[in-house]
Design a protein around this motif. Sequence first.
Motif, PDB file in Angstrom:
ATOM      1  N   ASP A  72       0.578  -1.454   0.158  1.00  0.00           N
ATOM      2  CA  ASP A  72       0.210  -0.326  -0.199  1.00  0.00           C
ATOM      3  C   ASP A  72       1.342   1.093   0.030  1.00  0.00           C
ATOM      4  N   GLU A  73       2.404   1.195   0.027  1.00  0.00           N
ATOM      5  CA  GLU A  73       3.348   2.002  -0.365  1.00  0.00           C
ATOM      6  C   GLU A  73       3.701   1.748  -1.593  1.00  0.00           C
ATOM      7  N   ASN A  74       3.922   3.136  -2.581  1.00  0.00           N
ATOM      8  CA  ASN A  74       4.563   3.601  -3.768  1.00  0.00           C
ATOM      9  C   ASN A  74       6.326   3.991  -3.136  1.00  0.00           C
ATOM     10  N   ARG A  75       6.870   2.885  -2.891  1.00  0.00           N
ATOM     11  CA  ARG A  75       8.319   2.975  -1.925  1.00  0.00           C
ATOM     12  C   ARG A  75       9.157   1.095  -2.687  1.00  0.00           C
ATOM     13  N   VAL A  76       9.894   1.501  -3.177  1.00  0.00           N
ATOM     14  CA  VAL A  76      10.455   0.580  -3.994  1.00  0.00           C
ATOM     15  C   VAL A  76      11.242   0.352  -3.450  1.00  0.00           C
ATOM     16  N   LEU A  77      11.477  -1.276  -2.893  1.00  0.00           N
ATOM     17  CA  LEU A  77      11.655  -2.380  -2.259  1.00  0.00           C
ATOM     18  C   LEU A  77      13.128  -3.102  -3.082  1.00  0.00           C
ATOM     19  N   SER A  78      12.875  -2.931  -4.492  1.00  0.00           N
ATOM     20  CA  SER A  78      13.758  -4.274  -5.010  1.00  0.00           C
ATOM     21  C   SER A  78      13.120  -3.271  -6.535  1.00  0.00           C
ATOM     22  N   VAL A  79      14.319  -3.940  -7.229  1.00  0.00           N
ATOM     23  CA  VAL A  79      13.848  -3.457  -9.048  1.00  0.00           C
ATOM     24  C   VAL A  79      13.864  -4.961  -9.740  1.00  0.00           C
ATOM     25  N   ARG A  80      13.818  -6.091 -10.283  1.00  0.00           N
ATOM     26  CA  ARG A  80      13.562  -7.180 -10.767  1.00  0.00           C
ATOM     27  C   ARG A  80      13.185  -7.618 -12.148  1.00  0.00           C
ATOM     28  N   LEU A  81      14.386  -7.341 -13.492  1.00  0.00           N
ATOM     29  CA  LEU A  81      14.162  -7.416 -14.683  1.00  0.00           C
ATOM     30  C   LEU A  81      14.891  -7.862 -15.550  1.00  0.00           C
ATOM     31  N   GLY A  82      14.839  -9.274 -14.559  1.00  0.00           N
ATOM     32  CA  GLY A  82      15.915 -10.931 -15.939  1.00  0.00           C
ATOM     33  C   GLY A  82      14.810 -11.008 -16.750  1.00  0.00           C
ATOM     34  N   HIS A  83      15.878 -11.288 -17.426  1.00  0.00           N
ATOM     35  CA  HIS A  83      14.984 -12.286 -19.122  1.00  0.00           C
ATOM     36  C   HIS A  83      13.632 -11.248 -19.696  1.00  0.00           C
ATOM     37  N   LEU A  84      14.299 -10.396 -19.491  1.00  0.00           N
ATOM     38  CA  LEU A  84      13.393  -9.767 -20.069  1.00  0.00           C
ATOM     39  C   LEU A  84      13.231  -9.166 -21.659  1.00  0.00           C
ATOM     40  N   GLY A  85      14.838  -9.956 -21.959  1.00  0.00           N
ATOM     41  CA  GLY A  85      15.308  -9.287 -23.451  1.00  0.00           C
ATOM     42  C   GLY A  85      15.269  -7.657 -23.398  1.00  0.00           C
ATOM     43  N   LEU A  86      15.325  -6.949 -21.910  1.00  0.00           N
ATOM     44  CA  LEU A  86      15.645  -5.624 -22.708  1.00  0.00           C
ATOM     45  C   LEU A  86      16.905  -4.388 -22.942  1.00  0.00           C
ATOM     46  N   GLN A  87      17.386  -4.090 -23.469  1.00  0.00           N
ATOM     47  CA  GLN A  87      18.374  -3.633 -24.059  1.00  0.00           C
ATOM     48  C   GLN A  87      18.469  -1.922 -24.101  1.00  0.00           C
ATOM     49  N   GLY A  88      19.804  -1.916 -24.262  1.00  0.00           N
ATOM     50  CA  GLY A  88      20.406  -0.088 -24.006  1.00  0.00           C
ATOM     51  C   GLY A  88      21.256  -0.142 -22.761  1.00  0.00           C
ATOM     52  N   THR A  89      21.962   1.269 -22.588  1.00  0.00           N
ATOM     53  CA  THR A  89      22.831   1.200 -21.706  1.00  0.00           C
ATOM     54  C   THR A  89      22.818   0.601 -20.167  1.00  0.00           C
ATOM     55  N   PHE A  90      23.440   1.051 -19.574  1.00  0.00           N
ATOM     56  CA  PHE A  90      22.719   0.981 -17.900  1.00  0.00           C
ATOM     57  C   PHE A  90      21.785   1.970 -17.749  1.00  0.00           C
ATOM     58  N   PRO A  91      20.326   1.517 -16.871  1.00  0.00           N
ATOM     59  CA  PRO A  91      19.645   2.221 -16.990  1.00  0.00           C
ATOM     60  C   PRO A  91      19.566   3.973 -16.425  1.00  0.00           C
TER      61      PRO A  91
END
Length: 266
Positions: A72-91
């Motif tokens: 119930d809070e918009n506070r990010v604990l972790s971001v886990r974006l593995g195996h999604l085919g994402l591209q680019g430089t470091f976010p």
Amino acid sequence: MTDDEKLLVWLLLLGSSSLCFCSELDVQCLKSLQRSLVDPNGILASSWNFIANNVTPGYICKFTGVECWHPDENRVLSVRLGHLGLQGTFPQGLQNCTSMIGLNLSSNRFSGPIPSDIWRQFPYLTSLDLSYNSFSGPIPVNITQMTYLNTLNLEHNQLSGEIPSEFNGLFRLTSFNVAGNLLSGPIPILLQKFTPSSFAGNEGLCGAPLLNNCPRKRRRRLRLHRINKESSMGAAVGFVVGFVVAFYFPQWFIFSRRLHPYIFRI
């Protein structure tokens, strides 16, 4: 209470005292992250829906790969974006997720260097996984200032250079892997407790726990040998020149008072 538990309590108290401000920053964090990525499969585009003026508590917690401290809070604990085919430089923009302690970008197509100021962006990370990408360049020395790191996984990238000796200061590390890179040089003492598989595939790495020993300062020996050789050549040339001058111009030596002691000694 351990240091890590004290840290988490501190973050919770900090967040409760400025909840609205932190929530706004975390939303901006994810917006910047999405803009900086190439998402060819449209996975984030279909899940990360930023509705204008949305004040619904915890709506970003339903985004793919986003875990919040509380649903119930918009506070990010972790971001886990593995195996999604994402591209680019470091976010970009992740530094605005000020309460984040976990980041996983593994098994994507990210490339380019790891930011040298990564420790400023994520001072409280306990877990960082950048494995199975194409990150290149050296391992930033300042990553060693992320003193809360328990897990660091950099395997199967294109990282080069030496593992910074400053890694000896990461006492909290319980999991470490740099296998399958282009690293060279000695393995820092603190990291020698990890298995050989954590360093496999780096032909230039040496020392424990690997079986190949590091060469004993070969470059220094070669440099000293070169200096000694040049000194010997210089002395030989000086002797020949002095002999020729003394033979053809003996009056220079006879009438030079400074040279009299040497002449009499001879």
